[in-house]
Design a protein around this motif. Sequence first.
Motif, PDB file in Angstrom:
ATOM      1  N   PRO A  41      15.313  12.806  32.247  1.00 33.68           N
ATOM      2  CA  PRO A  41      15.745  11.515  32.792  1.00 33.68           C
ATOM      3  C   PRO A  41      15.875  11.553  34.303  1.00 33.68           C
ATOM      4  CG  PRO A  41      17.023  12.067  30.845  1.00 33.68           C
ATOM      5  CD  PRO A  41      16.217  13.285  31.184  1.00 33.68           C
ATOM      6  N   GLY A  42      15.278  10.565  34.959  1.00 31.67           N
ATOM      7  CA  GLY A  42      15.355  10.461  36.401  1.00 31.67           C
ATOM      8  C   GLY A  42      14.452  11.401  37.162  1.00 31.67           C
ATOM      9  N   LYS A  43      13.629  12.169  36.476  1.00 30.90           N
ATOM     10  CA  LYS A  43      12.745  13.116  37.133  1.00 30.90           C
ATOM     11  C   LYS A  43      11.291  12.820  36.794  1.00 30.90           C
ATOM     12  CE  LYS A  43      15.921  17.011  37.579  1.00 30.90           C
ATOM     13  NZ  LYS A  43      16.059  18.487  37.438  1.00 30.90           N
ATOM     14  N   GLU A  44      10.394  13.348  37.615  1.00 31.81           N
ATOM     15  CA  GLU A  44       8.974  13.199  37.375  1.00 31.81           C
ATOM     16  C   GLU A  44       8.527  14.097  36.235  1.00 31.81           C
ATOM     17  OE1 GLU A  44       7.625  12.258  42.005  1.00 31.81           O
ATOM     18  OE2 GLU A  44       6.863  14.028  40.970  1.00 31.81           O
ATOM     19  N   ARG A  45       7.436  13.702  35.594  1.00 34.63           N
ATOM     20  CA  ARG A  45       6.831  14.559  34.586  1.00 34.63           C
ATOM     21  C   ARG A  45       6.281  15.813  35.252  1.00 34.63           C
ATOM     22  NH1 ARG A  45       2.844  12.021  30.119  1.00 34.63           N
ATOM     23  NH2 ARG A  45       4.773  10.794  29.934  1.00 34.63           N
ATOM     24  N   GLU A  46       6.551  16.963  34.655  1.00 36.97           N
ATOM     25  CA  GLU A  46       6.072  18.210  35.215  1.00 36.97           C
ATOM     26  C   GLU A  46       5.313  19.019  34.173  1.00 36.97           C
ATOM     27  OE1 GLU A  46       8.920  21.151  36.418  1.00 36.97           O
ATOM     28  OE2 GLU A  46      10.113  20.972  34.597  1.00 36.97           O
ATOM     29  N   GLY A  47       4.322  19.738  34.632  1.00 40.88           N
ATOM     30  CA  GLY A  47       3.608  20.643  33.760  1.00 40.88           C
ATOM     31  C   GLY A  47       4.461  21.851  33.443  1.00 40.88           C
ATOM     32  N   VAL A  48       4.487  22.244  32.189  1.00 44.05           N
ATOM     33  CA  VAL A  48       5.266  23.382  31.734  1.00 44.05           C
ATOM     34  C   VAL A  48       4.383  24.604  31.533  1.00 44.05           C
ATOM     35  CG1 VAL A  48       6.758  24.281  29.903  1.00 44.05           C
ATOM     36  CG2 VAL A  48       6.982  21.899  30.657  1.00 44.05           C
ATOM     37  N   ALA A  49       3.287  24.426  30.818  1.00 43.20           N
ATOM     38  CA  ALA A  49       2.395  25.534  30.512  1.00 43.20           C
ATOM     39  C   ALA A  49       1.054  24.991  30.066  1.00 43.20           C
ATOM     40  CB  ALA A  49       2.984  26.419  29.410  1.00 43.20           C
ATOM     41  N   CYS A  50       0.014  25.759  30.308  1.00 40.15           N
ATOM     42  CA  CYS A  50      -1.287  25.446  29.743  1.00 40.15           C
ATOM     43  C   CYS A  50      -1.903  26.712  29.196  1.00 40.15           C
ATOM     44  CB  CYS A  50      -2.223  24.761  30.747  1.00 40.15           C
ATOM     45  SG  CYS A  50      -2.724  25.753  32.175  1.00 40.15           S
ATOM     46  N   ILE A  51      -2.907  26.528  28.351  1.00 41.76           N
ATOM     47  CA  ILE A  51      -3.574  27.648  27.709  1.00 41.76           C
ATOM     48  C   ILE A  51      -5.068  27.366  27.671  1.00 41.76           C
ATOM     49  CG2 ILE A  51      -3.189  26.695  25.393  1.00 41.76           C
ATOM     50  CD1 ILE A  51      -2.793  29.653  24.464  1.00 41.76           C
ATOM     51  N   SER A  52      -5.853  28.395  27.928  1.00 40.24           N
ATOM     52  CA  SER A  52      -7.295  28.247  27.974  1.00 40.24           C
ATOM     53  C   SER A  52      -7.858  27.917  26.600  1.00 40.24           C
ATOM     54  CB  SER A  52      -7.946  29.528  28.510  1.00 40.24           C
ATOM     55  OG  SER A  52      -7.721  30.612  27.620  1.00 40.24           O
ATOM     56  N   ARG A  53      -9.121  27.537  26.584  1.00 45.36           N
ATOM     57  CA  ARG A  53      -9.755  27.130  25.333  1.00 45.36           C
ATOM     58  C   ARG A  53      -9.699  28.201  24.252  1.00 45.36           C
ATOM     59  NH1 ARG A  53     -12.273  25.138  29.663  1.00 45.36           N
ATOM     60  NH2 ARG A  53     -12.901  22.937  29.689  1.00 45.36           N
TER      61      ARG A  53
END
Length: 125
Positions: A41-53
């Motif tokens: 709440p009140g914050k921008e969406r942020e990336g947490v983690a990604c994973i390769s194909r």
Amino acid sequence: QVQLVESGGGSVQAGGSLRLSCTASGLTFDMYVMGWFRQAPGKEREGVACISRSGSGTVYVDSVEGRFTISRDNAKNTLYLQMNSLNAEDTAMYYCAAGIGACSGSWFRGSVRYWGQGTQVTVSS
């Protein structure tokens, strides 16, 4: 059409763990980089983690490094986020995402093509 459906959210005490899942349909799952975002709440969406194909490469935001583990099971068209040592700052809506390109820091900006509806994670301090 493409659908990403998250599950596994809920309420947990600080120090506890949760495992989020995201099941994809309508796309060739192993052709997409997958990731998790969150928005408090009140914050921008942020990336947490990604994973390769293939699942061989991962990227984490500094605040979750060492506590969260992203993984995928391409045979099940499913993405996971194991969250350990949760704290109040992890409270957010967590979104599953599928995108193009490569899993890198820049992937979180502009590469996502499909989004899930989100699952709420609430950590009590």
